[in-house]
Enzyme design. Structure first.
Site, PDB file in Angstrom:
ATOM      1  CG  ASN A 117      -2.034   0.861   1.335  1.00  0.00           C
ATOM      2  OD1 ASN A 117      -2.571   1.020   2.414  1.00  0.00           O
ATOM      3  ND2 ASN A 117      -2.436   1.466   0.241  1.00  0.00           N
ATOM      4  CD  GLN A 148      -4.778   5.243   0.812  1.00  0.00           C
ATOM      5  OE1 GLN A 148      -3.774   4.507   0.964  1.00  0.00           O
ATOM      6  NE2 GLN A 148      -5.926   4.784   0.351  1.00  0.00           N
ATOM      7  CB  CYS A 151      -4.596   5.533   6.158  1.00  0.00           C
ATOM      8  SG  CYS A 151      -3.548   4.591   5.025  1.00  0.00           S
ATOM      9  CG  HIS A 161     -13.267  -1.298   6.742  1.00  0.00           C
ATOM     10  ND1 HIS A 161     -12.354  -1.548   5.744  1.00  0.00           N
ATOM     11  CD2 HIS A 161     -12.732  -0.282   7.484  1.00  0.00           C
ATOM     12  CE1 HIS A 161     -11.308  -0.757   5.897  1.00  0.00           C
ATOM     13  NE2 HIS A 161     -11.519   0.026   6.938  1.00  0.00           N
ATOM     14  CD  GLU A 171      -7.185   1.007   0.570  1.00  0.00           C
ATOM     15  OE1 GLU A 171      -7.334   2.219   0.801  1.00  0.00           O
ATOM     16  OE2 GLU A 171      -6.122   0.390   0.779  1.00  0.00           O
ATOM     17  CB  CYS A 210      -6.759  -2.276   2.948  1.00  0.00           C
ATOM     18  SG  CYS A 210      -7.841  -1.073   3.756  1.00  0.00           S
ATOM     19  N   GLY A 211      -4.636  -1.683   5.721  1.00  0.00           N
ATOM     20  CA  GLY A 211      -4.443  -1.959   7.146  1.00  0.00           C
ATOM     21  C   GLY A 211      -5.747  -1.952   7.917  1.00  0.00           C
ATOM     22  N   GLY A 264      -8.549  -2.362   6.652  1.00  0.00           N
ATOM     23  CA  GLY A 264      -9.336  -3.466   6.098  1.00  0.00           C
ATOM     24  C   GLY A 264      -8.974  -4.805   6.724  1.00  0.00           C
TER      25      GLY A 264
END
Ligand code: API
Length: 294
Positions: free
Chosen positions: A13, A46, A75, A172, A221, A230-231, A233
């Site tokens: 990411n 991001q 994030c 989420h 995302e 995705c952390g 996530g």
């Protein structure tokens, strides 16, 4: 405007990190989109801004913009890169820092082995705070927790996706699938992301349980599309798996870009914090001329 930046990544990411502790650049959404553009800009999922602490209870503020230019609440992979960045640049001598994000306050710990552990705070299940509007939907229960049958218009018909919904500061929707490689991430990810029952859109996680301590995950995302990791996530998927009785309280989550370890002591209460451990690496530094874009 000429801006120095650091390119970083956490399990694939990737981020453009800006040091705005001395001066705020005042970038517009179009300028954030430019920085994230993989052809005309630097390229990133991001843009992370390091800003001065807004109050004495934290060390920094942490502001996040998706590749589509929209500011978001949290994030997770970016948080690990954040603490690596502020430590490597000498903005702090501490290996543990507290940062203020829209979604709350997080504690970031730079471990001796270079990995980072983040206290992500507790998950949020209160539907209006996710936000998730259940209107028109009737949940069913798996274990002791709801699954919502999300209707998707697809190929002229209607499909139904059973999702677990929660917030890790950001929204989420987690769908357990048999095989993430065969999951319709590209086709159904955008339909879930923009579903009418999510007033601020949602991150769509596709979870495969390998055993009680190992899972695979792909995430479409919000504001980006499918990312390599995705952390938040991974945190949301493990929380969902634990609440539904599929997973133990410490899980290795294998994402396309790397593995994150997520722990949530739900046996101590649903307000227990979620802890995430994983890599955070600088890739290169640079300077870029950002055009004036309204
Ligand atoms: N796309 C997310 C923000 C970034 C989350 C992800 N990169 C992470 O590591 O948590 C959202 O719109 O809520």
């Amino acid at each position: 405007m000429r801006i120095p930046f650091t390119k970083m990544q956490g399990a694939g990411n990737d981020f453009v990190v800006l040091d705005e502790t001395q001066q705020a650049y005042g970038l517009t959404p179009a300028q954030y989109r430019f920085l994230a553009d993989r052809h005309f800009g630097v390229g990133a999922d991001q843009i992370l801004s390091v800003r001065p602490a807004p109050h004495p209870g934290v060390d920094f503020a942490y502001v996040i913009h998706n590749a589509d230019g929209g500011e978001v609440e949290n994030c997770g992979n970016g948080a690990r890169c954040f603490v690596r960045f502020v430590h490597d640049r000498g903005l702090t001598a501490r290996r543990q820092v507290r940062v203020q994000v829209h979604g709350g306050v997080m504690t970031l710990q730079l471990d001796d082995d270079g990995r980072v552990t983040v206290d992500m705070g507790p998950p949020v299940f209160d539907l209006p705070r996710i936000p998730f509007d259940p209107q028109g939907l009737t949940p069913r229960f798996v274990g002791a927790w709801e699954v919502w049958p999300l209707p998707l218009a697809w190929m002229g018909g209607m499909a139904e996706v059973p999702v677990s919904v929660l917030s890790m500061g950001n929204p989420h929707a987690v769908w357990r699938v048999d095989d993430v490689d065969a999951a319709p991430v590209a086709d159904w990810g955008p339909l879930i992301e923009r579903h009418a029952n999510f007033p601020r859109r949602v991150n769509a996680g596709f979870l495969q349980v390998l055993d009680r301590r190992t899972a695979r995950l792909r995430v479409f995302e919000r504001g980006v599309g499918e990312t390599l990791a995705c952390g938040t996530g991974a945190c949301a998927a493990v929380v969902a798996g634990i609440r539904h009785g599929w997973l133990d309280e410490r899980v290795d989550v294998r994402l396309p870009g790397g593995t994150l370890t997520i722990a949530w002591a739900a046996s101590q209460g649903l307000d227990a914090p979620v802890l995430m451990t994983g890599p955070a690496e600088p890739v290169f530094e640079g300077v870029i001329d950002v055009p004036d874009l309204p």
